[in-house]
Design an enzyme around this catalytic site. Structure first.
Site, PDB file in Angstrom:
ATOM      1  N   GLU A   1     -22.117  36.915 -23.101  1.00 16.16           N
ATOM      2  CA  GLU A   1     -21.198  35.246 -23.595  1.00 16.16           C
ATOM      3  C   GLU A   1     -21.653  35.122 -24.688  1.00 16.16           C
ATOM      4  O   GLU A   1     -20.402  35.364 -25.467  1.00 16.16           O
ATOM      5  CB  GLU A   1     -21.253  34.532 -22.576  1.00 16.16           C
ATOM      6  CG  GLU A   1     -21.026  34.835 -21.801  1.00 16.16           C
ATOM      7  CD  GLU A   1     -21.190  33.344 -20.138  1.00 16.16           C
ATOM      8  OE1 GLU A   1     -20.193  34.082 -18.988  1.00 16.16           O
ATOM      9  OE2 GLU A   1     -21.922  32.474 -20.500  1.00 16.16           O
TER      10      GLU A   1
ATOM     11  N   PHE B   1      -7.175  30.159 -10.508  1.00 21.70           N
ATOM     12  CA  PHE B   1      -6.920  29.127 -10.609  1.00 21.70           C
ATOM     13  C   PHE B   1      -6.883  29.877 -12.551  1.00 21.70           C
ATOM     14  O   PHE B   1      -7.570  29.542 -13.194  1.00 21.70           O
ATOM     15  CB  PHE B   1      -8.049  28.676 -10.719  1.00 21.70           C
ATOM     16  CG  PHE B   1      -9.973  29.360 -10.244  1.00 21.70           C
ATOM     17  CD1 PHE B   1     -10.028  29.725 -11.987  1.00 21.70           C
ATOM     18  CD2 PHE B   1     -10.093  28.720  -9.065  1.00 21.70           C
ATOM     19  CE1 PHE B   1     -11.400  30.223 -11.364  1.00 21.70           C
ATOM     20  CE2 PHE B   1     -11.356  29.783  -9.273  1.00 21.70           C
ATOM     21  CZ  PHE B   1     -12.463  30.234  -9.899  1.00 21.70           C
TER      22      PHE B   1
ATOM     23  N   THR C   1     -19.983  22.672 -10.294  1.00 24.59           N
ATOM     24  CA  THR C   1     -18.602  23.005 -11.055  1.00 24.59           C
ATOM     25  C   THR C   1     -17.324  22.077  -9.986  1.00 24.59           C
ATOM     26  O   THR C   1     -17.279  21.756 -11.420  1.00 24.59           O
ATOM     27  CB  THR C   1     -18.165  24.301  -9.935  1.00 24.59           C
ATOM     28  OG1 THR C   1     -18.963  25.191 -10.222  1.00 24.59           O
ATOM     29  CG2 THR C   1     -16.859  25.052 -10.605  1.00 24.59           C
TER      30      THR C   1
ATOM     31  N   ARG D   1     -28.186  24.881 -16.699  1.00 29.81           N
ATOM     32  CA  ARG D   1     -27.030  24.935 -15.441  1.00 29.81           C
ATOM     33  C   ARG D   1     -27.459  24.155 -14.113  1.00 29.81           C
ATOM     34  O   ARG D   1     -26.437  22.908 -13.694  1.00 29.81           O
ATOM     35  CB  ARG D   1     -27.354  26.672 -14.231  1.00 29.81           C
ATOM     36  CG  ARG D   1     -26.707  27.387 -14.627  1.00 29.81           C
ATOM     37  CD  ARG D   1     -25.940  27.753 -14.920  1.00 29.81           C
ATOM     38  NE  ARG D   1     -24.605  27.722 -14.045  1.00 29.81           N
ATOM     39  CZ  ARG D   1     -23.373  27.275 -13.648  1.00 29.81           C
ATOM     40  NH1 ARG D   1     -22.801  28.589 -14.651  1.00 29.81           N
ATOM     41  NH2 ARG D   1     -22.400  27.324 -12.667  1.00 29.81           N
TER      42      ARG D   1
ATOM     43  N   ARG E   1     -21.369  16.784 -16.003  1.00 28.60           N
ATOM     44  CA  ARG E   1     -20.946  17.410 -14.626  1.00 28.60           C
ATOM     45  C   ARG E   1     -20.384  15.892 -14.173  1.00 28.60           C
ATOM     46  O   ARG E   1     -19.333  14.921 -14.556  1.00 28.60           O
ATOM     47  CB  ARG E   1     -20.221  18.294 -13.819  1.00 28.60           C
ATOM     48  CG  ARG E   1     -20.156  19.729 -14.957  1.00 28.60           C
ATOM     49  CD  ARG E   1     -20.407  20.806 -13.726  1.00 28.60           C
ATOM     50  NE  ARG E   1     -19.341  22.340 -15.122  1.00 28.60           N
ATOM     51  CZ  ARG E   1     -19.892  23.417 -14.850  1.00 28.60           C
ATOM     52  NH1 ARG E   1     -20.779  23.612 -13.899  1.00 28.60           N
ATOM     53  NH2 ARG E   1     -19.166  24.529 -15.266  1.00 28.60           N
TER      54      ARG E   1
ATOM     55  N   HIS F   1     -19.546  24.780 -20.072  1.00 29.13           N
ATOM     56  CA  HIS F   1     -19.590  25.827 -19.532  1.00 29.13           C
ATOM     57  C   HIS F   1     -21.420  26.485 -19.994  1.00 29.13           C
ATOM     58  O   HIS F   1     -21.694  26.141 -20.824  1.00 29.13           O
ATOM     59  CB  HIS F   1     -18.448  27.336 -20.099  1.00 29.13           C
ATOM     60  CG  HIS F   1     -19.210  28.342 -19.403  1.00 29.13           C
ATOM     61  ND1 HIS F   1     -18.898  29.010 -18.457  1.00 29.13           N
ATOM     62  CD2 HIS F   1     -19.690  29.252 -20.737  1.00 29.13           C
ATOM     63  CE1 HIS F   1     -19.334  30.906 -18.822  1.00 29.13           C
ATOM     64  NE2 HIS F   1     -19.751  30.552 -19.621  1.00 29.13           N
TER      65      HIS F   1
ATOM     66  N   LYS G   1     -15.823  21.956 -23.459  1.00 27.71           N
ATOM     67  CA  LYS G   1     -14.676  21.996 -22.941  1.00 27.71           C
ATOM     68  C   LYS G   1     -13.552  20.822 -23.766  1.00 27.71           C
ATOM     69  O   LYS G   1     -14.875  20.078 -24.243  1.00 27.71           O
ATOM     70  CB  LYS G   1     -14.537  22.048 -21.411  1.00 27.71           C
ATOM     71  CG  LYS G   1     -15.293  23.488 -21.325  1.00 27.71           C
ATOM     72  CD  LYS G   1     -15.242  23.649 -19.776  1.00 27.71           C
ATOM     73  CE  LYS G   1     -15.925  25.137 -19.063  1.00 27.71           C
ATOM     74  NZ  LYS G   1     -15.143  25.029 -17.257  1.00 27.71           N
TER      75      LYS G   1
ATOM     76  N   ASN H   1     -14.292  20.169 -16.196  1.00 30.20           N
ATOM     77  CA  ASN H   1     -15.403  20.087 -15.739  1.00 30.20           C
ATOM     78  C   ASN H   1     -16.324  20.110 -16.852  1.00 30.20           C
ATOM     79  O   ASN H   1     -17.710  20.276 -16.704  1.00 30.20           O
ATOM     80  CB  ASN H   1     -15.968  21.037 -14.582  1.00 30.20           C
ATOM     81  CG  ASN H   1     -16.203  22.589 -14.740  1.00 30.20           C
ATOM     82  OD1 ASN H   1     -15.537  22.990 -15.965  1.00 30.20           O
ATOM     83  ND2 ASN H   1     -15.975  23.616 -14.058  1.00 30.20           N
TER      84      ASN H   1
ATOM     85  N   TYR I   1     -13.136  34.788 -19.893  1.00 32.60           N
ATOM     86  CA  TYR I   1     -13.455  34.969 -18.606  1.00 32.60           C
ATOM     87  C   TYR I   1     -12.897  35.684 -17.653  1.00 32.60           C
ATOM     88  O   TYR I   1     -12.012  35.776 -16.106  1.00 32.60           O
ATOM     89  CB  TYR I   1     -12.644  33.333 -17.934  1.00 32.60           C
ATOM     90  CG  TYR I   1     -12.787  32.347 -18.557  1.00 32.60           C
ATOM     91  CD1 TYR I   1     -14.547  31.538 -17.306  1.00 32.60           C
ATOM     92  CD2 TYR I   1     -12.829  30.446 -19.228  1.00 32.60           C
ATOM     93  CE1 TYR I   1     -15.197  30.479 -17.615  1.00 32.60           C
ATOM     94  CE2 TYR I   1     -13.590  30.166 -19.409  1.00 32.60           C
ATOM     95  CZ  TYR I   1     -14.298  29.915 -18.335  1.00 32.60           C
ATOM     96  OH  TYR I   1     -15.046  28.639 -18.846  1.00 32.60           O
TER      97      TYR I   1
HETATM   98  P1  ADP Z   1     -18.956  27.519 -12.959  1.00 33.61           P
HETATM   99  O1  ADP Z   1     -18.322  27.212 -14.650  1.00 33.61           O
HETATM  100  O2  ADP Z   1     -19.897  26.126 -12.491  1.00 33.61           O
HETATM  101  O3  ADP Z   1     -19.698  28.207 -13.352  1.00 33.61           O
HETATM  102  P2  ADP Z   1     -16.764  28.922 -12.138  1.00 33.61           P
HETATM  103  O4  ADP Z   1     -18.193  29.702 -13.195  1.00 33.61           O
HETATM  104  O5  ADP Z   1     -17.352  29.043 -10.536  1.00 33.61           O
HETATM  105  O6  ADP Z   1     -17.795  28.301 -12.309  1.00 33.61           O
HETATM  106  O7  ADP Z   1     -15.809  29.000 -12.717  1.00 33.61           O
HETATM  107  C1  ADP Z   1     -15.684  29.295 -14.180  1.00 33.61           C
HETATM  108  C2  ADP Z   1     -14.701  28.093 -14.180  1.00 33.61           C
HETATM  109  O8  ADP Z   1     -13.291  28.038 -13.544  1.00 33.61           O
HETATM  110  C3  ADP Z   1     -15.138  26.633 -14.009  1.00 33.61           C
HETATM  111  O9  ADP Z   1     -15.997  25.913 -14.660  1.00 33.61           O
HETATM  112  C4  ADP Z   1     -13.808  26.005 -13.711  1.00 33.61           C
HETATM  113  O10 ADP Z   1     -13.850  24.897 -14.771  1.00 33.61           O
HETATM  114  C5  ADP Z   1     -13.269  26.713 -13.489  1.00 33.61           C
HETATM  115  N1  ADP Z   1     -12.842  26.644 -10.972  1.00 33.61           N
HETATM  116  C6  ADP Z   1     -13.800  27.212 -10.770  1.00 33.61           C
HETATM  117  N2  ADP Z   1     -13.515  26.628  -9.641  1.00 33.61           N
HETATM  118  C7  ADP Z   1     -12.486  25.957 -10.021  1.00 33.61           C
HETATM  119  C8  ADP Z   1     -11.393  25.930  -8.793  1.00 33.61           C
HETATM  120  N3  ADP Z   1     -11.591  26.173  -7.888  1.00 33.61           N
HETATM  121  N4  ADP Z   1     -10.095  25.414  -8.914  1.00 33.61           N
HETATM  122  C9  ADP Z   1      -9.437  24.984 -10.729  1.00 33.61           C
HETATM  123  N5  ADP Z   1     -10.263  25.835 -11.621  1.00 33.61           N
HETATM  124  C10 ADP Z   1     -11.483  26.337 -11.009  1.00 33.61           C
HETATM  125 MG    MG Z   2     -19.551  30.760 -14.330  1.00 40.77          MG
END
Ligand code: ADP
Ligand code: MG
Length: 139
Positions: free
Chosen positions: A127, A58, A92, A86, A103, A116, A10, A113, A50
């Site tokens: 994707e 968010f 996350t 993962r 991370r 992805h 990212k 973070n 997304y």
């Molecule tokens: P992951 O990337 O671990 O699969 P998610 O799919 O739940 O997590 O979320 C996608 C992305 O959205 C996260 O990687 C992060 O950048 C952002 N994100 C997730 N939860 C939050 C939150 N509570 N507040 C702000 N950004 C978030």
């Molecule tokens: Mg995800």
């Protein structure tokens, strides 16, 4: 089973100059890059990527962040690539990510973070096709 997953380094991680470190972690874990793009995605591209998170509070902030600078988008191939990536990524929220994960090393907060990774064969397929149309999926 050899399979493919989509990873994104990212904009926060690209800004921190850790592309090389992250790609090295993939390679050392047996995740071979088979496609790679350095690109700044437009906001509509981030929104399409997304789309599953459209209803989350968010969503807008996330898409602004993802389009704020260049990212590296990769297809990684290897045994159990989806789960393995993962695990390499960690939770996350970087504050909750296990020590030794990407991370934990490079994430700033739950939004910024660093990486992805696809979370299932279905999302990997969507994707990979989204960023690499025409690429065949294996596994
Ligand atoms: P992951 O990337 O671990 O699969 P998610 O799919 O739940 O997590 O979320 C996608 C992305 O959205 C996260 O990687 C992060 O950048 C952002 N994100 C997730 N939860 C939050 C939150 N509570 N507040 C702000 N950004 C978030
Ligand atoms: Mg995800």
């Amino acid at each position: 089973m050899s399979e493919r997953t989509l990873a994104i380094i990212k904009p926060d991680a690209v800004n921190k100059h850790v592309i090389g470190d992250i790609v090295s972690r993939y390679e050392k874990a047996g995740l071979k890059p088979v496609a790679m793009r350095l690109m700044q995605m437009g906001k509509p591209v981030a929104e399409g990527f997304y789309a599953v998170h459209k209803a989350r509070p968010f969503f807008d902030s996330l898409c602004t962040f993802m389009s704020s600078g260049p990212s590296v988008v990769l297809v990684l191939q290897g045994e159990n690539a989806i789960k393995k990536n993962r695990e390499l990524m960690g939770a996350t929220d970087p504050a909750k990510a296990e020590k030794g994960t990407i991370r934990a090393a490079h994430g700033t907060n739950i939004e910024y973070n660093a990486v992805h990774g696809s979370d299932s064969p279905e999302t990997a397929k969507f994707e990979i096709t989204y960023f690499f149309p025409g690429m065949d999926i294996i596994g």
